[in-house]
Design a protein around this motif. Structure first.
Motif, short mmCIF file in Angstrom:
data_model
loop_
_atom_site.label_atom_id
_atom_site.label_comp_id
_atom_site.label_asym_id
_atom_site.label_seq_id
_atom_site.Cartn_x
_atom_site.Cartn_y
_atom_site.Cartn_z
N PRO A 37 0.81 -1.23 0.00
CA PRO A 37 0.00 0.00 0.00
C PRO A 37 0.83 1.27 0.00
O PRO A 37 0.41 2.29 -0.56
CB PRO A 37 -0.84 -0.13 1.28
N ASN A 38 2.02 1.24 0.61
CA ASN A 38 2.87 2.44 0.62
C ASN A 38 3.33 2.80 -0.79
O ASN A 38 3.40 3.97 -1.16
CB ASN A 38 4.08 2.21 1.52
N LEU A 39 3.65 1.75 -1.57
CA LEU A 39 4.10 2.01 -2.94
C LEU A 39 2.95 2.47 -3.80
O LEU A 39 3.12 3.33 -4.67
CB LEU A 39 4.73 0.73 -3.51
N ALA A 40 1.77 1.89 -3.59
CA ALA A 40 0.61 2.31 -4.36
C ALA A 40 0.28 3.77 -4.10
O ALA A 40 -0.04 4.53 -5.02
CB ALA A 40 -0.59 1.42 -4.02
N PHE A 41 0.39 4.21 -2.84
CA PHE A 41 0.11 5.61 -2.51
C PHE A 41 1.12 6.53 -3.20
O PHE A 41 0.76 7.59 -3.74
CB PHE A 41 0.17 5.82 -0.99
N GLY A 42 2.37 6.13 -3.21
CA GLY A 42 3.39 6.94 -3.88
C GLY A 42 3.09 7.12 -5.36
O GLY A 42 3.29 8.20 -5.92
N SER A 43 2.59 6.07 -6.00
CA SER A 43 2.25 6.17 -7.42
C SER A 43 1.10 7.16 -7.65
O SER A 43 1.10 7.91 -8.62
CB SER A 43 1.84 4.79 -7.96
N VAL A 44 0.13 7.15 -6.74
CA VAL A 44 -0.99 8.09 -6.87
C VAL A 44 -0.49 9.53 -6.77
O VAL A 44 -0.89 10.40 -7.56
CB VAL A 44 -2.05 7.81 -5.78
N ILE A 45 0.39 9.78 -5.82
CA ILE A 45 0.91 11.14 -5.65
C ILE A 45 1.76 11.55 -6.87
O ILE A 45 1.73 12.71 -7.30
CB ILE A 45 1.72 11.25 -4.34
N HIS A 46 2.50 10.61 -7.44
CA HIS A 46 3.24 10.92 -8.68
C HIS A 46 2.27 11.38 -9.77
O HIS A 46 2.54 12.35 -10.49
CB HIS A 46 4.02 9.70 -9.14
N ASP A 47 1.16 10.66 -9.92
CA ASP A 47 0.17 11.04 -10.93
C ASP A 47 -0.39 12.44 -10.64
O ASP A 47 -0.58 13.25 -11.54
CB ASP A 47 -0.99 10.03 -10.93
N CYS A 48 -0.65 12.70 -9.36
CA CYS A 48 -1.19 14.02 -8.97
C CYS A 48 -0.20 15.13 -9.28
O CYS A 48 -0.58 16.20 -9.77
CB CYS A 48 -1.52 14.02 -7.48
N LEU A 49 1.07 14.87 -9.00
CA LEU A 49 2.09 15.91 -9.24
C LEU A 49 2.28 16.15 -10.73
O LEU A 49 2.53 17.29 -11.16
CB LEU A 49 3.41 15.49 -8.58
N GLU A 50 2.18 15.09 -11.52
CA GLU A 50 2.26 15.29 -12.98
C GLU A 50 1.12 16.20 -13.44
O GLU A 50 1.32 17.13 -14.24
CB GLU A 50 2.18 13.94 -13.70
N CYS A 51 -0.08 15.94 -12.92
CA CYS A 51 -1.25 16.76 -13.29
C CYS A 51 -1.07 18.20 -12.81
O CYS A 51 -1.30 19.14 -13.57
CB CYS A 51 -2.50 16.13 -12.68
N TRP A 52 -0.60 18.37 -11.58
CA TRP A 52 -0.45 19.71 -11.02
C TRP A 52 0.60 20.51 -11.77
O TRP A 52 0.39 21.67 -12.14
CB TRP A 52 -0.11 19.62 -9.53
N HIS A 53 1.75 19.91 -12.02
CA HIS A 53 2.82 20.66 -12.68
C HIS A 53 2.52 20.87 -14.17
O HIS A 53 3.10 21.75 -14.80
CB HIS A 53 4.16 19.94 -12.51
N GLY A 54 1.61 20.06 -14.71
CA GLY A 54 1.24 20.25 -16.11
C GLY A 54 0.20 21.32 -16.32
O GLY A 54 0.28 22.12 -17.25
N GLU A 55 -0.81 21.34 -15.43
CA GLU A 55 -1.93 22.26 -15.65
C GLU A 55 -2.18 23.22 -14.49
O GLU A 55 -2.95 24.18 -14.65
CB GLU A 55 -3.21 21.44 -15.90
N ARG A 56 -1.60 22.94 -13.34
CA ARG A 56 -1.79 23.76 -12.14
C ARG A 56 -3.28 23.98 -11.87
O ARG A 56 -3.73 25.10 -11.61
CB ARG A 56 -1.03 25.08 -12.25
N ASP A 57 -4.02 22.90 -11.95
CA ASP A 57 -5.46 22.94 -11.72
C ASP A 57 -5.77 22.00 -10.57
O ASP A 57 -5.86 20.77 -10.75
CB ASP A 57 -6.20 22.51 -13.01
N LEU A 58 -5.93 22.57 -9.37
CA LEU A 58 -6.12 21.73 -8.18
C LEU A 58 -7.42 20.93 -8.26
O LEU A 58 -7.48 19.79 -7.79
CB LEU A 58 -6.11 22.61 -6.93
N ALA A 59 -8.44 21.52 -8.87
CA ALA A 59 -9.72 20.80 -8.98
C ALA A 59 -9.53 19.48 -9.74
O ALA A 59 -10.11 18.45 -9.38
CB ALA A 59 -10.75 21.67 -9.67
N LYS A 60 -8.72 19.50 -10.80
CA LYS A 60 -8.48 18.28 -11.57
C LYS A 60 -7.70 17.26 -10.74
O LYS A 60 -7.94 16.05 -10.82
CB LYS A 60 -7.71 18.60 -12.85
N VAL A 61 -6.77 17.76 -9.96
CA VAL A 61 -5.98 16.87 -9.10
C VAL A 61 -6.89 16.18 -8.08
O VAL A 61 -6.83 14.96 -7.89
CB VAL A 61 -4.87 17.66 -8.37
N LEU A 62 -7.74 16.95 -7.45
CA LEU A 62 -8.63 16.38 -6.42
C LEU A 62 -9.64 15.43 -7.05
O LEU A 62 -10.01 14.42 -6.44
CB LEU A 62 -9.33 17.51 -5.66
#
Length: 338
Positions: A37-62
């Motif tokens: 589960p720790n590794l799975a959570f890390g992967s989710v946050i990686h996906d979120c950071l890719e989205c945030w740094h690409g579009e800087r749209d917090l609503a999409k991240v959430l």
């Protein structure tokens, strides 16, 4: 000529640490059914950071986080990770409202030959492929952006970043692929808050606590009330307040020495020769010193202990092609650096 085998640094690291584990994963293509589960959570946050740094749209991240944990109302683990991911990313967006760097690329993949640095000879058996979280430009220099989730950040953690050879080797390959000079690595570290949502008391637990308080009371009475479960809004607020504390986010910049490139390329060449020998003689021996690395059993410990029992394979493993982290939309290799 035989077909070139695609490899990643994660594969070579596993081969160096335990050849048997490497064989289970990269030759027999076995993956445990139950993911850490720790590794799975890390992967989710990686996906979120890719989205945030690409579009800087917090609503999409959430929204991505909400869709990642569809069964959170019934699953306590999903509920806990959903809370943590939302609080972490909401606070991250507030902590870094603007960046000093310009994003050049996100989730950038590459591949290239494995070369003997001493002779220039190219491997006829292996190529190296990989993916980096990001490439950014700051003050006219290129840096790799590397995301980490950590339980805590201290001097020991930061000191160990120097041993993260994977990202340094990837920097060399990206230099050859893109024709740029990579000056260093910006480690973007996010700490996982350890708070837990209050579960409240059962009726029996409350009565036991109340009886204990009455026994200690001079009046023989108690005004204690039953502790109720903490609601989602209250817990989310408590988490977000935690992320306002100093030290929950950290950026560490490491500059790359050119000598490190040559050292790692030489190591990679030696590992490729050792792999050829292991394959030819089918000698993938175990390194029992790594059976309990990271304070938990290796993902293949059960399989090794059973001697590769087919029943263990059938009940606890599935076959997945190697290097799934290189697929579009997939996070970086789940294996933790620390």
């Amino acid at each position: 000529m035989s077909e070139l085998m695609t490899t990643t640094y994660s594969m070579w690291r596993m081969f160096r640490n335990c050849r048997m584990a490497c064989k289970w994963r990269y030759i027999d293509e076995l993956v445990p059914l139950e993911r850490d589960p720790n590794l799975a959570f890390g992967s989710v946050i990686h996906d979120c950071l890719e989205c945030w740094h690409g579009e800087r749209d917090l609503a999409k991240v959430l929204d991505h986080i909400d869709r990642t944990y569809p069964n959170r109302a019934q699953d306590d683990h999903q509920q806990a990770d959903w809370h943590l991911a939302r609080a972490m990313m909401s606070a991250y967006a507030e902590h870094y409202p603007a960046e000093a760097f310009e994003v050049v690329a996100l989730e950038k993949t590459f591949e290239g030959p494995i070369v003997n640095p001493a002779t220039g000879a190219t491997s006829r058996s292996f190529i190296l492929a990989g993916k980096v979280d990001g490439i950014v430009r700051q003050d006219g220099q290129y840096f790799l952006l590397e995301h980490k989730t950590a339980s805590q950040i201290d001097a020991s953690y930061l000191e160990r970043l120097w041993t993260d050879f994977q990202i340094i080797l990837y920097a060399w390959y990206l230099e050859q692929t893109l024709g740029i000079t990579v000056s260093g690595i910006i480690y973007n570290v996010l700490v996982k808050a350890k708070l837990r949502q209050g579960k409240g008391e059962t009726e029996a637990e409350f009565e036991a606590r109340r009886a204990e308080l009455i026994a200690k009371s001079k009046t023989g009475k108690s005004s204690a009330k039953r502790k109720l479960p903490e609601d989602d809004d209250t817990f989310q607020q408590r988490l977000q307040e935690k992320y306002l504390e100093t030290g929950m986010f950290h950026r560490e910049v490491l500059y790359i020495s050119r000598d490190q490139f040559e050292e790692l390329r030489a190591e990679l060449w030696e590992l490729s020769k050792a792999m050829l020998d292991a394959r030819r003689r089918d000698t993938f021996y175990r390194n029992t010193s790594y059976c309990f690395q990271y304070g938990r059993p290796c993902a293949y410990f059960q399989l090794c202990r059973s001697g590769g029992n087919p029943n263990v394979i059938e009940n606890h493993f599935q076959r997945i092609a190697p290097h799934e982290e290189l697929r579009d939309g997939a996070g970086e290799d789940a294996a933790p650096v620390f």
